[in-house]
Design a protein around this motif. Structure first.
Motif, PDB file in Angstrom:
ATOM      1  N   LEU A 200      48.358  43.374  46.931  1.00 50.95           N
ATOM      2  CA  LEU A 200      47.362  44.429  47.136  1.00 50.95           C
ATOM      3  C   LEU A 200      46.220  43.984  48.038  1.00 50.95           C
ATOM      4  O   LEU A 200      45.490  44.824  48.562  1.00 50.95           O
ATOM      5  CB  LEU A 200      46.814  44.883  45.785  1.00 50.95           C
ATOM      6  CG  LEU A 200      47.881  45.358  44.777  1.00 50.95           C
ATOM      7  CD1 LEU A 200      47.241  45.676  43.439  1.00 50.95           C
ATOM      8  CD2 LEU A 200      48.627  46.570  45.321  1.00 50.95           C
ATOM      9  N   ALA A 201      46.049  42.671  48.215  1.00 48.69           N
ATOM     10  CA  ALA A 201      45.036  42.151  49.135  1.00 48.69           C
ATOM     11  C   ALA A 201      45.249  40.653  49.295  1.00 48.69           C
ATOM     12  O   ALA A 201      45.729  39.974  48.392  1.00 48.69           O
ATOM     13  CB  ALA A 201      43.621  42.428  48.627  1.00 48.69           C
ATOM     14  N   GLY A 220      45.954  49.912  48.792  1.00 51.84           N
ATOM     15  CA  GLY A 220      46.026  50.744  47.596  1.00 51.84           C
ATOM     16  C   GLY A 220      45.123  50.339  46.453  1.00 51.84           C
ATOM     17  O   GLY A 220      45.214  50.908  45.373  1.00 51.84           O
ATOM     18  N   LEU A 221      44.251  49.356  46.651  1.00 51.37           N
ATOM     19  CA  LEU A 221      43.348  48.943  45.581  1.00 51.37           C
ATOM     20  C   LEU A 221      42.246  49.972  45.382  1.00 51.37           C
ATOM     21  O   LEU A 221      41.751  50.563  46.345  1.00 51.37           O
ATOM     22  CB  LEU A 221      42.710  47.599  45.908  1.00 51.37           C
ATOM     23  CG  LEU A 221      43.381  46.328  45.409  1.00 51.37           C
ATOM     24  CD1 LEU A 221      42.575  45.118  45.846  1.00 51.37           C
ATOM     25  CD2 LEU A 221      43.537  46.336  43.896  1.00 51.37           C
ATOM     26  N   LYS A 222      41.820  50.120  44.143  1.00 51.15           N
ATOM     27  CA  LYS A 222      40.683  50.998  43.859  1.00 51.15           C
ATOM     28  C   LYS A 222      39.872  50.424  42.712  1.00 51.15           C
ATOM     29  O   LYS A 222      40.361  49.593  41.916  1.00 51.15           O
ATOM     30  CB  LYS A 222      41.154  52.410  43.527  1.00 51.15           C
ATOM     31  CG  LYS A 222      42.031  52.537  42.301  1.00 51.15           C
ATOM     32  CD  LYS A 222      42.504  53.971  42.120  1.00 51.15           C
ATOM     33  CE  LYS A 222      43.320  54.143  40.840  1.00 51.15           C
ATOM     34  NZ  LYS A 222      44.530  53.303  40.840  1.00 51.15           N
ATOM     35  N   VAL A 223      38.620  50.847  42.629  1.00 60.22           N
ATOM     36  CA  VAL A 223      37.741  50.399  41.564  1.00 60.22           C
ATOM     37  C   VAL A 223      38.335  50.775  40.204  1.00 60.22           C
ATOM     38  O   VAL A 223      38.841  51.890  40.017  1.00 60.22           O
ATOM     39  CB  VAL A 223      36.339  51.021  41.729  1.00 60.22           C
ATOM     40  CG1 VAL A 223      35.471  50.743  40.504  1.00 60.22           C
ATOM     41  CG2 VAL A 223      35.660  50.479  42.984  1.00 60.22           C
ATOM     42  N   GLY A 224      38.286  49.837  39.266  1.00 58.94           N
ATOM     43  CA  GLY A 224      38.856  50.044  37.943  1.00 58.94           C
ATOM     44  C   GLY A 224      40.233  49.454  37.764  1.00 58.94           C
ATOM     45  O   GLY A 224      40.710  49.324  36.623  1.00 58.94           O
ATOM     46  N   ILE A 272      38.641  45.192  39.102  1.00 59.73           N
ATOM     47  CA  ILE A 272      37.922  45.470  40.341  1.00 59.73           C
ATOM     48  C   ILE A 272      36.752  46.399  40.023  1.00 59.73           C
ATOM     49  O   ILE A 272      36.948  47.497  39.494  1.00 59.73           O
ATOM     50  CB  ILE A 272      38.845  46.141  41.380  1.00 59.73           C
ATOM     51  CG1 ILE A 272      40.128  45.319  41.591  1.00 59.73           C
ATOM     52  CG2 ILE A 272      38.103  46.354  42.694  1.00 59.73           C
ATOM     53  CD1 ILE A 272      39.910  43.941  42.119  1.00 59.73           C
ATOM     54  N   ILE A 273      35.522  45.970  40.324  1.00 62.08           N
ATOM     55  CA  ILE A 273      34.371  46.824  40.032  1.00 62.08           C
ATOM     56  C   ILE A 273      33.670  47.322  41.294  1.00 62.08           C
ATOM     57  O   ILE A 273      32.849  48.236  41.221  1.00 62.08           O
ATOM     58  CB  ILE A 273      33.353  46.118  39.107  1.00 62.08           C
ATOM     59  CG1 ILE A 273      32.790  44.858  39.752  1.00 62.08           C
ATOM     60  CG2 ILE A 273      33.992  45.784  37.773  1.00 62.08           C
ATOM     61  CD1 ILE A 273      31.657  44.213  38.925  1.00 62.08           C
ATOM     62  N   VAL A 299      47.584  40.794  43.251  1.00 58.39           N
ATOM     63  CA  VAL A 299      48.887  41.436  43.114  1.00 58.39           C
ATOM     64  C   VAL A 299      48.855  42.396  41.928  1.00 58.39           C
ATOM     65  O   VAL A 299      48.026  42.286  41.014  1.00 58.39           O
ATOM     66  CB  VAL A 299      50.018  40.404  42.933  1.00 58.39           C
ATOM     67  CG1 VAL A 299      50.038  39.403  44.086  1.00 58.39           C
ATOM     68  CG2 VAL A 299      49.895  39.675  41.594  1.00 58.39           C
ATOM     69  N   GLU A 300      49.773  43.321  41.937  1.00 56.65           N
ATOM     70  CA  GLU A 300      49.917  44.252  40.826  1.00 56.65           C
ATOM     71  C   GLU A 300      50.250  43.487  39.550  1.00 56.65           C
ATOM     72  O   GLU A 300      51.057  42.546  39.562  1.00 56.65           O
ATOM     73  CB  GLU A 300      51.020  45.258  41.137  1.00 56.65           C
ATOM     74  CG  GLU A 300      51.252  46.296  40.056  1.00 56.65           C
ATOM     75  CD  GLU A 300      52.407  47.222  40.370  1.00 56.65           C
ATOM     76  OE1 GLU A 300      52.464  48.321  39.792  1.00 56.65           O
ATOM     77  OE2 GLU A 300      53.276  46.843  41.204  1.00 56.65           O
TER      78      GLU A 300
END
Length: 545
Positions: A200-201, A220-224, A272-273, A299-300
């Motif tokens: 994911l990064a 595709g990463l998002k906060v939370g 992730i915040i 990673v997921e």
């Protein structure tokens, strides 16, 4: 923490003195070496109390479970689990009081689920397992472990006891109650089965103790999101990550630190915040600094949320013990792939291993009793887990490893625990680092020379040393049997390859000497830590103010 509590806390903490008592220098002197922040361990990072989950209640008796009738309840329990899986939202599977007989594995494979008994006392719910896991169908999720054990001919060899037997797959895995995500790997054993991760990064840098990652190629990463941070050693025996991980200590890392370049040598499950262009902020601090050489990545990480197991007693027959590592599998709980979950009010009698955990993060395990006449392998052990809090564990039975931080364990805490039989504080090799024994009471019988091996460094040579820097012991209370018969200080020893440990506060009903190698930082030897009995509580209060 509310405003009133904060005022009280701040008013008693002035110039390194708490309520008139001195506190350790390591908390107040910026020149003193590093002390990790352990306060993020536990359910919801220690910021929430364990819930009494409300939702649809399913009674196991509606599916044929009948306590105290002397008949096996496994098929009825499996039907009840299937019914629970068909319900959306929160669901509680309620077990009746009395003895329930279980001879098959119950898999918990969904989030927002509680397995609840009527209590762990004699009047509560008892799950009785008349035969061990070795008589169950081989679990698919342990197929890689079985291949590993046979490929490398893993055997317990004790010529003096006429023992030459293959390791059991249940020596450190498996349980009659088993949380999992079907098809997801439990633990890495063979390089050929290392999966291709969903990256994911890419992470190029970050500072030890910090929360900010410098990243690229975000996908595709998002906060939370809850993801896994992975760091690698792809540079062999002299990889720079080994220098960073062990801080140049006088220890020699074993070959598994470089023989498996696909295996992340350091990993953390992180929330992730914040995402701001090429910077990502994570909830919890990094255990080591990140450099480009480590090819770090996010990673997921597939997992279950809000799973609880509570108010149950597990009982096993006291079968003869053959040898170490060949245990047949009288294991109560096997926790895998959990986040923000809990186990509470559990009593376990005559197990091989009471609670085993692998690939979980931010769970709380509290109010646990292990007992019985059977010599256990583990009681509650933490291997390959992050930010797990084990609180109020009472150990009355003998165990090879009563308290144990195992391979890849990081930032976990044993708090307010007490060991009554042959205590050992074990750190079991395998890049485990920055774990905390916090407010632990042990009852010892010294050897004839007034010494006792309290500190253990188990594990295979290929995963040595026993732990990385900054593993911490805080407020270890040692009760010596027949103290009036002891005429000189008792030597506490046992660790030879645990670099840069922090040992703050060892006291009891006798004077002690301490030997812990190499390069331990020691404070408050023979001085009670009455002002701050728990480092975890102190750091949590400080963070939440």
């Amino acid at each position: 923490m509310n405003r009133q509590s904060l005022i009280i806390f701040c008013s008693i903490f002035i110039n390194g003195i708490v309520m008139g008592q001195k506190i350790p220098k390591i908390l107040t002197d910026s020149k003193t070496d590093y002390l990790p922040d352990f306060s993020y361990a536990g359910y919801h990072f220690g910021e929430k109390t364990l819930p009494e989950l409300e939702g649809k209640i399913i009674s196991a008796t509606d599916f044929g479970v009948k306590a105290n009738d002397g008949l096996d309840d496994s098929k009825a329990l499996l039907k009840a689990i299937d019914a629970a899986n068909s319900i959306d939202g929160n669901v509680v599977l309620q077990l009746p009081p009395g003895r329930i007989i279980l001879s098959d594995i119950l898999y918990i494979e969904r989030s927002n689920f509680v397995l609840r008994g009527a209590g762990s006392s004699d009047a509560g719910t008892e799950i009785y397992c008349p035969r061990p896991l070795m008589y169950c169908k081989n679990p698919e999720s342990l197929s890689e472990l079985r291949e590993y054990l046979t490929t490398f001919d893993k055997r317990q060899r004790e010529p003096e006891n006429n023992v030459d037997l293959p390791f059991s797959q249940y020596a450190w895995s498996g349980g009659f109650i088993w949380t999992q995500i079907p098809g997801e790997r439990v633990k890495s054993y063979l390089d050929k089965y290392e999966p291709t991760p969903n990256i994911l990064a890419r992470v190029s840098s970050g500072n030890r103790g910090g929360h900010i990652l410098n990243v690229s190629d975000i996908k595709g990463l998002k906060v939370g999101d809850i993801v896994e941070l992975q760091l690698f050693n792809k540079d062999g025996e002299n990889g720079s990550i080994l220098t960073d991980l062990y801080k140049g200590a006088n220890v020699k890392p074993g070959s598994h630190h470089w023989k498996f370049p696909k295996l992340p040598i350091v990993r953390q499950q992180v929330e992730i915040i914040k995402i701001s262009k090429s910077k990502i902020t994570i909830k919890t601090p990094l255990t080591i600094s990140i450099k480009p050489d480590y090819q770090a990545q996010l990673v997921e990480w597939k997992h279950l949320n809000e799973v609880g197991i509570e108010h149950i007693r597990f009982t096993f027959p006291d079968i003869p013990r053959v040898a170490h590592h060949v245990e047949p599998g009288n294991n109560a709980l096997f926790l895998t792939r959990l986040f923000n979950s809990w186990v509470k009010d559990i009593r376990i009698t005559n197990s091989d291993s009471g609670i085993l955990a692998e690939e979980v993060a931010n769970i709380s395990i509290q109010d646990i009793v292990t007992e019985g006449t059977h010599l256990a392998h583990y009681t509650v052990t933490l291997g390959g887990v992050h930010n797990v809090l084990v609180k109020n564990l009472k150990i009355y039975n003998e165990a090879v490893h009563p308290l144990s931080f195992n391979t890849f364990a990081t930032k976990n805490v044993y708090q307010h625990c007490e060991i009554f039989a042959n205590p050992l504080l074990d750190q079991h090799s395998g890049a485990n680092h920055q774990n905390l024994f916090d407010d632990i009471k042990v009852h010892i019988k010294p050897d004839a020379d007034h010494s006792y091996a309290l500190f253990g460094g188990g594990g295979a040579e290929y995963w040595k040393p026993s732990h990385g820097p900054f593993s911490t012991f805080w407020n270890i209370i040692v009760e010596v049997e027949n103290p009036n018969e002891i005429t000189k200080p008792v030597l506490l020893y046992g660790m030879k390859d645990g670099p840069f440990a922090r040992i703050i506060g060892v006291s009891g009903n006798q004077k002690f000497e301490l030997k812990y190698e190499p390069d331990a930082y020691i404070e408050f030897l023979n001085s009670p830590l009455d002002a701050i009995p728990s480092l975890y509580d102190y750091q949590l209060q400080k963070r939440l103010k």
